[in-house]
Enzyme design. Structure first.
Site, PDB file in Angstrom:
ATOM      1  N   HIS A  55      -1.195   4.595   7.158  1.00 53.66           N
ATOM      2  CA  HIS A  55      -0.450   5.220   6.059  1.00 53.66           C
ATOM      3  C   HIS A  55      -0.213   6.694   6.345  1.00 53.66           C
ATOM      4  O   HIS A  55      -0.915   7.285   7.166  1.00 53.66           O
ATOM      5  CB  HIS A  55      -1.238   5.048   4.758  1.00 53.66           C
ATOM      6  CG  HIS A  55      -1.643   3.629   4.515  1.00 53.66           C
ATOM      7  ND1 HIS A  55      -2.909   3.154   4.766  1.00 53.66           N
ATOM      8  CD2 HIS A  55      -0.922   2.571   4.083  1.00 53.66           C
ATOM      9  CE1 HIS A  55      -2.958   1.860   4.488  1.00 53.66           C
ATOM     10  NE2 HIS A  55      -1.769   1.480   4.075  1.00 53.66           N
ATOM     11  N   ASP A  93      -4.242   7.823   7.971  1.00 54.77           N
ATOM     12  CA  ASP A  93      -5.358   6.997   8.458  1.00 54.77           C
ATOM     13  C   ASP A  93      -4.949   6.052   9.575  1.00 54.77           C
ATOM     14  O   ASP A  93      -5.644   5.085   9.848  1.00 54.77           O
ATOM     15  CB  ASP A  93      -5.974   6.210   7.290  1.00 54.77           C
ATOM     16  CG  ASP A  93      -4.976   5.251   6.647  1.00 54.77           C
ATOM     17  OD1 ASP A  93      -3.822   5.177   7.116  1.00 54.77           O
ATOM     18  OD2 ASP A  93      -5.348   4.569   5.669  1.00 54.77           O
ATOM     19  N   SER A 128       0.807  -1.229   0.000  1.00 51.95           N
ATOM     20  CA  SER A 128       0.000   0.000   0.000  1.00 51.95           C
ATOM     21  C   SER A 128       0.832   1.267   0.000  1.00 51.95           C
ATOM     22  O   SER A 128       0.323   2.332  -0.312  1.00 51.95           O
ATOM     23  CB  SER A 128      -0.924   0.019   1.222  1.00 51.95           C
ATOM     24  OG  SER A 128      -0.169  -0.076   2.406  1.00 51.95           O
TER      25      SER A 128
END
Ligand SMILES: *[C@@H]1O[C@H](CO)[C@@H](O)[C@H](O)[C@H]1NC(C)=O
Ligand SMILES: *[C@@H]1O[C@H](CO)[C@@H](O)[C@H](O)[C@H]1NC(C)=O
Length: 364
Positions: free
Chosen positions: A342, A339, A35
Site C-alpha cells: 500500500h 508497507d 484495502s
C-alpha cells in the site's frame, strides 16, 4: 514543497465556489472496494490474515493510532470526502455503535475481490483469500442498510442524487492472489473479462438502486509496487521501465484491465444515460509519483517501502510491516510506498488531488 504544488489543483476545482469546500451538491459518499479504500471493516471483521493493521506503525502519521486503514494515514477516499466537506466515512461494520451514516458509509474490506470467493475456491486458490467479503457481499450490506437511509423511491432518489458512489478500486486482489501463487500473466489475463463484468454489474445494480454519480477506479501500476518488484525480481534489465524502474509486464497488465474496464463503463453509460459514470484513472494519477518522486518530496524514491523487513525494496514477505524483523522509516512523508503493498498518506493525497482536479477522470 509538495503543498505549493497542490494548491493550484484544488483551486481549479473550487474556483466557482465561495467556500473552502468543493462541489456542495454532494452530501454523502458510499464506498466499495478493498484495502485501498477500507477505513476499518477488515479490522472489525477480525483481520485474522493481517492483524498487524490493528497496531502502530499503521496509522502513525495522521490518526496517531491504528484505524484499520492499510497505510500510515489517510486514504484516497478520505481525501475525496475532505474535498467535498464530508466527514471521514464510518466503516459499515462499525454502524450501530453510535455512528451516523447521513454522510455515507464505507463498505470496502481489505483483501476483498470483485469475484465471489467461490470462484477462487473452485480454482483451488480459496485458502489464500484474506476475506470472503467480496464486492457482492458489500453490495448486500448496502441493500440491507438502505431501508434505514430512505424508504420511498422518491426519498431514496433525492438522497442518492446527492451521493457519490465510489466503486473500487476493486479487482486488484483478484489478480494479486493468483499472481502471488505463480499464475502467469497469460493465465491471469483470462480473468480480466470476468472481473470487469463483476465491477460493471455492481455499478448497474447501484444505479438501479438510485445511484446517479459513480466513480469507478481502475488499477494502479502494480509493476511499481514493492511486493511485485520483490517477488518478480528479474536479472533482465529489459524487464524494467528505464523511466521509473517498474516492471513493464505488470504495468501493461494493469493497463489491460483498465482499458477493458473503461470500455465496459462506456457501454454502461449508454445503457444509463441519466447516470454520471466516471472512470477514475488511478494508474495515470499515480504515474507521476513513480516518474519523478523527488519533485513530490519523496526523497527516498517511490519504489522502496517505508515500513518493511529488508531487501532491495524493503519488502520481505517473512518480515512484513508490523511483524518481527520489520521497522518503519522515520519520515514516511519522504516515501510513496508504505508497507510494500500500500501507499503512504502522502502518496494518496497527491493521487486524490490529481483525481479531484479532474485531470485523471473521464468524463471530467
Ligand atoms: C471463507 O469461507 C470459507 C467457506 O465457507 C471458510 O472456510 C473460510 O474460513 C472463510 N474465510 C475467511 C477469511 O473468512
Ligand atoms: C527477511 O526476514 C527474515 C526474517 O526476519 C530474515 O531472516 C531475512 O534475513 C530477511 N531478508 C532480507 C533480504 O533482509
Amino acid at each position: 514543497m509538495r503543498f505549493s504544488f497542490l494548491i493550484p489543483f484544488l483551486f481549479i476545482l473550487c474556483r466557482f465556489s465561495t467556500v473552502s469546500t468543493c462541489d456542495k451538491r454532494y452530501e454523502s459518499i458510499f464506498s466499495f472496494g478493498d484495502s485501498l479504500a477500507d477505513t476499518g471493516n477488515f479490522l472489525l471483521s477480525g483481520a485474522l490474515a493481517f492483524p498487524v493493521i490493528r497496531e502502530l506503525p499503521y496509522g502513525e502519521t495522521f490518526f496517531r493510532h491504528a484505524t484499520g486503514r492499510c497505510s500510515d494515514g489517510r486514504l484516497i477516499v478520505d481525501f475525496i470526502a475532505k474535498a467535498f466537506g464530508i466527514p471521514y466515512l464510518p466503516p459499515y461494520l462499525s454502524l450501530g455503535k453510535g455512528k451516523s451514516f447521513r454522510h455515507g458509509v464505507n463498505f470496502a474490506v481489505a483483501g476483498a475481490t470483485a469475484l465471489d470467493p467461490e470462484f477462487f475456491y473452485h480454482q483451488k486458490l480459496g485458502r489464500i483469500l484474506w476475506t470472503n467479503s467480496s464486492l457482492s457481499v458489500q453490495l448486500g450490506w448496502f441493500k440491507k442498510l438502505k431501508p434505514s437511509i430512505c424508504t420511498t423511491k422518491k426519498d431514496c432518489d433525492n438522497f442518492f442524487r446527492k451521493s457519490i458512489f465510489l466503486v473500487g478500486e476493486i479487482g486488484g486482489n483478484d489478480y494479486n492472489y493468483p499472481f502471488f501463487v505463480g499464475g502467469s500473466i497469460k493465465q491471469v489475463q483470462a480473468l480480466v473479462p470476468l472481473v470487469v463484468e463483476a465491477i460493471t454489474k455492481a455499478a448497474s445494480m447501484l444505479i438501479e438502486e438510485g445511484a446517479v454519480t459513480l466513480m469507478v477506479p481502475g488499477n494502479f501500476p502494480i509493476g511499481c509496487s514493492a511486493v511485485y518488484l520483490t517477488i518478480f525480481r528479474s536479472p533482465n534489465k529489459a524487464d524494467y521501465d528505464e523511466n521509473n524502474g517498474c516492471l513493464k509486464a505488470f504495468n501493461a497488465f494493469a493497463q489491460y484491465h483498465n482499458t477493458h474496464l473503461k470500455l465496459a463503463l462506456d457501454k454502461l453509460g449508454l445503457k444509463y444515460p441519466h447516470a454520471k459514470i466516471i472512470y477514475a484513472d488511478y494508474y495515470n494519477a499515480a504515474m507521476p509519483l513513480f516518474q519523478a518522486p523527488r519533485s513530490f518530496g519523496f526523497y527516498n524514491g517511490a519504489l522502496r517501502a517505508c515500513c518493511g523487513g529488508g531487501g532491495p525494496y524493503n519488502f520481505n514477505n517473512s518480515a512484513r510491516c508490523g511483524h518481527i524483523g520489520s521497522r518503519a522509516c522515520n519520515d514516511p512523508s519522504s516515501y510513496a510506498n508504505w508497507d510494500g503493498i500500500h501507499l503512504t498518506e502522502g502518496a494518496y493525497k497527491i493521487i486524490a488531488t490529481f483525481l479531484i482536479s479532474n485531470s485523471f477522470s473521464s468524463p471530467p
